[in-house]
Structure formats: C-alpha cells, structure tokens
Write an enzyme that holds these catalytic residues in place. Sequence first.
Site, PDB file in Angstrom:
ATOM      1  N   LYS A 169       0.829  -1.216   0.000  1.00 14.00           N
ATOM      2  CA  LYS A 169       0.000   0.000   0.000  1.00 14.00           C
ATOM      3  C   LYS A 169       0.860   1.261   0.000  1.00 14.00           C
ATOM      4  O   LYS A 169       0.525   2.269  -0.639  1.00 14.00           O
ATOM      5  CB  LYS A 169      -0.949   0.003   1.209  1.00 14.00           C
ATOM      6  CG  LYS A 169      -1.840   1.248   1.304  1.00 14.00           C
ATOM      7  CD  LYS A 169      -2.708   1.408   0.090  1.00 14.00           C
ATOM      8  CE  LYS A 169      -3.699   2.542   0.013  1.00 14.00           C
ATOM      9  NZ  LYS A 169      -3.660   3.704   0.803  1.00 14.00           N
ATOM     10  N   GLU A 176       0.412   6.737  -6.685  1.00 13.73           N
ATOM     11  CA  GLU A 176      -0.702   7.713  -6.677  1.00 13.73           C
ATOM     12  C   GLU A 176      -0.159   9.153  -6.752  1.00 13.73           C
ATOM     13  O   GLU A 176      -0.661   9.976  -7.518  1.00 13.73           O
ATOM     14  CB  GLU A 176      -1.475   7.480  -5.378  1.00 13.73           C
ATOM     15  CG  GLU A 176      -2.702   8.309  -5.138  1.00 13.73           C
ATOM     16  CD  GLU A 176      -3.316   7.867  -3.791  1.00 13.73           C
ATOM     17  OE1 GLU A 176      -3.850   6.754  -3.702  1.00 13.73           O
ATOM     18  OE2 GLU A 176      -3.230   8.645  -2.817  1.00 13.73           O
TER      19      GLU A 176
HETATM   20  N1  LIG Z   1      -9.324   8.752   3.617  1.00 13.77           N
HETATM   21  C1  LIG Z   1      -8.715   7.957   2.748  1.00 13.77           C
HETATM   22  O1  LIG Z   1      -8.735   8.173   1.525  1.00 13.77           O
HETATM   23  C2  LIG Z   1      -7.999   6.735   3.185  1.00 13.77           C
HETATM   24  C3  LIG Z   1      -7.580   6.584   4.491  1.00 13.77           C
HETATM   25  N2  LIG Z   1      -6.875   5.453   4.846  1.00 13.77           N
HETATM   26  C4  LIG Z   1      -6.390   5.274   6.200  1.00 13.77           C
HETATM   27  O2  LIG Z   1      -7.464   4.799   7.016  1.00 13.77           O
HETATM   28  C5  LIG Z   1      -7.297   5.270   8.361  1.00 13.77           C
HETATM   29  C6  LIG Z   1      -8.540   6.066   8.761  1.00 13.77           C
HETATM   30  O3  LIG Z   1      -8.688   7.133   7.831  1.00 13.77           O
HETATM   31  P1  LIG Z   1     -10.005   8.037   7.748  1.00 13.77           P
HETATM   32  O4  LIG Z   1     -11.210   7.221   7.994  1.00 13.77           O
HETATM   33  O5  LIG Z   1      -9.876   8.796   6.496  1.00 13.77           O
HETATM   34  O6  LIG Z   1      -9.752   9.011   8.998  1.00 13.77           O
HETATM   35  P2  LIG Z   1     -10.841   9.840   9.826  1.00 13.77           P
HETATM   36  O7  LIG Z   1     -10.077  10.929  10.485  1.00 13.77           O
HETATM   37  O8  LIG Z   1     -11.997  10.191   8.967  1.00 13.77           O
HETATM   38  O9  LIG Z   1     -11.347   8.799  10.935  1.00 13.77           O
HETATM   39  C7  LIG Z   1     -10.551   8.333  11.978  1.00 13.77           C
HETATM   40  C8  LIG Z   1     -11.472   7.952  13.123  1.00 13.77           C
HETATM   41  O10 LIG Z   1     -10.700   7.327  14.135  1.00 13.77           O
HETATM   42  C9  LIG Z   1     -11.152   7.828  15.399  1.00 13.77           C
HETATM   43  N3  LIG Z   1     -10.083   7.636  16.366  1.00 13.77           N
HETATM   44  C10 LIG Z   1      -8.898   8.286  16.439  1.00 13.77           C
HETATM   45  N4  LIG Z   1      -8.160   7.794  17.443  1.00 13.77           N
HETATM   46  C11 LIG Z   1      -8.892   6.815  18.027  1.00 13.77           C
HETATM   47  C12 LIG Z   1      -8.672   5.926  19.122  1.00 13.77           C
HETATM   48  N5  LIG Z   1      -7.520   5.948  19.814  1.00 13.77           N
HETATM   49  N6  LIG Z   1      -9.659   5.067  19.443  1.00 13.77           N
HETATM   50  C13 LIG Z   1     -10.823   5.031  18.757  1.00 13.77           C
HETATM   51  N7  LIG Z   1     -11.082   5.840  17.701  1.00 13.77           N
HETATM   52  C14 LIG Z   1     -10.130   6.718  17.349  1.00 13.77           C
HETATM   53  C15 LIG Z   1     -11.522   9.272  15.135  1.00 13.77           C
HETATM   54  O11 LIG Z   1     -12.398   9.771  16.136  1.00 13.77           O
HETATM   55  C16 LIG Z   1     -12.161   9.172  13.758  1.00 13.77           C
HETATM   56  O12 LIG Z   1     -13.552   8.921  13.845  1.00 13.77           O
HETATM   57  C17 LIG Z   1      -6.003   6.110   8.343  1.00 13.77           C
HETATM   58  O13 LIG Z   1      -4.917   5.297   8.677  1.00 13.77           O
HETATM   59  C18 LIG Z   1      -5.901   6.543   6.890  1.00 13.77           C
HETATM   60  O14 LIG Z   1      -4.591   6.862   6.502  1.00 13.77           O
HETATM   61  C19 LIG Z   1      -6.617   4.444   3.958  1.00 13.77           C
HETATM   62  C20 LIG Z   1      -7.021   4.543   2.664  1.00 13.77           C
HETATM   63  C21 LIG Z   1      -7.725   5.704   2.168  1.00 13.77           C
HETATM   64  O1  LIG Z   2      -4.233   6.157   1.125  1.00 10.28           O
HETATM   65  C1  LIG Z   2      -4.919   7.032   0.647  1.00 10.28           C
HETATM   66  C2  LIG Z   2      -5.434   6.937  -0.725  1.00 10.28           C
HETATM   67  O2  LIG Z   2      -4.950   5.808  -1.377  1.00 10.28           O
HETATM   68  C3  LIG Z   2      -5.243   8.196   1.499  1.00 10.28           C
HETATM   69  O3  LIG Z   2      -6.138   9.086   0.905  1.00 10.28           O
HETATM   70  C4  LIG Z   2      -3.964   8.896   1.910  1.00 10.28           C
HETATM   71  O4  LIG Z   2      -4.270   9.899   2.859  1.00 10.28           O
HETATM   72  C5  LIG Z   2      -3.246   9.478   0.698  1.00 10.28           C
HETATM   73  O5  LIG Z   2      -1.952   9.918   1.036  1.00 10.28           O
HETATM   74  P1  LIG Z   2      -1.637  11.469   1.331  1.00 10.28           P
HETATM   75  O6  LIG Z   2      -2.506  11.863   2.519  1.00 10.28           O
HETATM   76  O7  LIG Z   2      -0.180  11.524   1.624  1.00 10.28           O
HETATM   77  O8  LIG Z   2      -2.043  12.238   0.080  1.00 10.28           O
END
Ligand SMILES: NC(=O)C1=CN([C@@H]2O[C@H](COP(=O)(O)OP(=O)(O)OC[C@H]3O[C@@H](n4cnc5c(N)ncnc54)[C@H](O)[C@@H]3O)[C@@H](O)[C@H]2O)C=CC1
Ligand SMILES: O=C(CO)[C@H](O)[C@H](O)COP(=O)(O)O
Length: 299
Positions: A169, A176
């Site tokens: 990833k 990306e």
């Molecule tokens: N947004 C994206 O495009 C993508 C995100 N990811 C990854 O997925 C993960 C989550 O990303 P998102 O959903 O976008 O973030 P987000 O910020 O929308 O959600 C994170 C959630 O985790 C909760 N949280 C934080 N610390 C916590 C804890 N200690 N215990 C319980 N809940 C907790 C927050 O309250 C929040 O609801 C990250 O590692 C991100 O890098 C992976 C692929 C794509």
């Molecule tokens: O994993 C992802 C998409 O594939 C997340 O959107 C990630 O946050 C992208 O990386 P960056 O925040 O550095 O742009």
Amino acid sequence: MQLGLIGLGRMGQIVVDRSLAAGHDVVAFDLDEDAVATAADAGAVPADSIDDFLDRLGSDKRIWLMVPAGEAVDVTLEELEPRLDGDDIVVDGGNSNFEDSVRRAESCPAAYLDCGTSGGPAGAELGFSLMVGGPQWAYDELEPIFDAVATGPDGHERMGPAGSGHYVKMIHNGVEYALMQTYGEGFELLHEGRYDLDLENVASVWNNGAVIRSWLLELCEEAFREEGTDLGTVADRIEGGSTGTWTVQESLEQEVPLPLIYTALSERFGSRADDGRFSRRLANRLRYGFGRHDVPRRE
Ligand SMILES: NC(=O)C1=CN([C@@H]2O[C@H](COP(=O)(O)OP(=O)(O)OC[C@H]3O[C@@H](n4cnc5c(N)ncnc54)[C@H](O)[C@@H]3O)[C@@H](O)[C@H]2O)C=CC1
Ligand SMILES: O=C(CO)[C@H](O)[C@H](O)COP(=O)(O)O
C-alpha cells in the site's frame, strides 16, 4: 460473522456499512460519540469504551482498526492486548508504516493482519482494494469480511507475511502521488498554453477511450466541473505526504531509483510556499476527490 470495528471515520464507517450489508454483525467503537451513534443508526452494536467493546465480542474476536496511522494504533492495541489470545485476529486497515506493522505483529497476542486499503471514501459504492499481510489462517478466516469490504473476492489478496500488506500500500501511494503529478503537469500546460481550453471537456474526452483514462482522470474531470476550469479558490498546497516519504526512503535503502515519485513528493513540500502552481492545485483537489481530505483554499 461478528466483527468489531474501532475507528468510525470516513473509512471505518464504510467498513461498518459494507459488513452490515453483507449480513455480518458489527460492534462499533470510536472516541467520538457522534461517530458511534452514526454506526448504531446503521445497525451496529455501539460500545462506549474498549472494555465494553471487548465485552460485546464473542470468544474468538475479529477486530478491525480504522484509526489514524501512528500513535492511535499503538494506544488502541495497548488497551486491547491484555484481553486477546492466539485465537483472536486484529486487522489494521489504515495507512500504517509497514515496519510498525511488523513490530506490532510480533508483540500482539492475536494474529495480526496489516491491510492496505485503497479506494478512499469515494470508493464506498464499489468497495475497496485490500492488500493483506500476515498469517494465512487469519486471512482465510476473515475472507467473508474481506469479500464484503472489498469490491468482492477479486478485490483482496494476501500479499505475504507480516508487513507486506502495508508495504504494497505504501508503494501504491507513491504511484498515486506520481500519477497526480503527471496529470497536474499536463493540465497546467493546457491551462497556461496557447489555446483557451475547457479542461472539463479535455478530461471528459480523454476519459472516453484515451490511453490515459483512469479513475484519477475522472476525478480531474469532476474537479474542473465543480471548481471551474481555473480551479477557482483551490490553493497551491498539497497536504499529506507520509506514505510518499516512506516510499522514497525505501527506494534509497533498496537503491531503486524512483525519480517520478521523488519529484511528486518534492512538489508537495514545495507547495507549502504557495506560489500558485496549477499542477499542485489540481493535486490538492484530487486528494479531496478520492480521500475526502480537506481542501486548503486561497484567502
Ligand atoms: N481517507 C482515505 O482516503 C484513506 C484513508 N486510509 C487510512 O485509514 C485510516 C482512517 O482514515 P479516515 O477514515 O480517512 O480518517 P478519519 O479521520 O476520517 O477517521 C478516523 C477515526 O478514528 C477515530 N479515532 C482516532 N483515534 C482513536 C482511538 N484511539 N480510538 C478510537 N477511535 C479513534 C476518530 O475519532 C475518527 O472517527 C487512516 O490510517 C488513513 O490513513 C486508507 C485509505 C484511504
Ligand atoms: O491512502 C490514501 C489513498 O490511497 C489516502 O487518501 C492517503 O491519505 C493518501 O496519502 P496522502 O494523505 O499523503 O495524500
């Protein structure tokens, strides 16, 4: 199957929704009470603490973490681990550093799966692409969940041992960055160049049969449609950067040259001076397109 979900943000809520839609039971916890309430409205069993969460799971616990990479993963594991054993499975679906995942897999009493997740919140309808590392038995055991969260059975694969899912990833994200950079450069030249072009039209015609059609190009088209051909108030500032930095660090360690990915990463750092480059403004907007990341805007 019963799945426990911790982290109910943009990505975690999709894991909840897709698991419920496939007929699984979900127990949901987040530090944010509103997020827990949203998951409960969708049909999950809400938990108000990690202990409560663990109490509500059966004896063979299947737990999916979707919290921000880094400290939140370690803090959560620290709370979970005293009540986990070798029959339990923990999946980390976030963008964790693969070396952290190897370390966590070694110390976690449960089987540990590092799962790179691609598709972003915008990919909810289609399902995600999942790159999984860790023990085969745990991957096999969770196959019904992976089928539900991914686009289907073809949308997930076991890559290899601990760390390999997040390693794949990490490199996916490097690709990306470079793709966003190259679309940005092309559209910058079109924007600054000798014809007065409607960039939504250009993106649209390219998306219909051109060699360079792609989902990111569809998101370019969407960005021009929603922001205007000059990208309106979208700032020259690209946030993020951690996974790209790790990719470049790994390329140096392996002595594999990655000039395009390195350049794309440097452009992100360069963007923090905000001197108005069109290519970087497009990359900024594309991060919203796939990831629903905040869009820095011009004053
Ligand atoms: N947004 C994206 O495009 C993508 C995100 N990811 C990854 O997925 C993960 C989550 O990303 P998102 O959903 O976008 O973030 P987000 O910020 O929308 O959600 C994170 C959630 O985790 C909760 N949280 C934080 N610390 C916590 C804890 N200690 N215990 C319980 N809940 C907790 C927050 O309250 C929040 O609801 C990250 O590692 C991100 O890098 C992976 C692929 C794509
Ligand atoms: O994993 C992802 C998409 O594939 C997340 O959107 C990630 O946050 C992208 O990386 P960056 O925040 O550095 O742009």
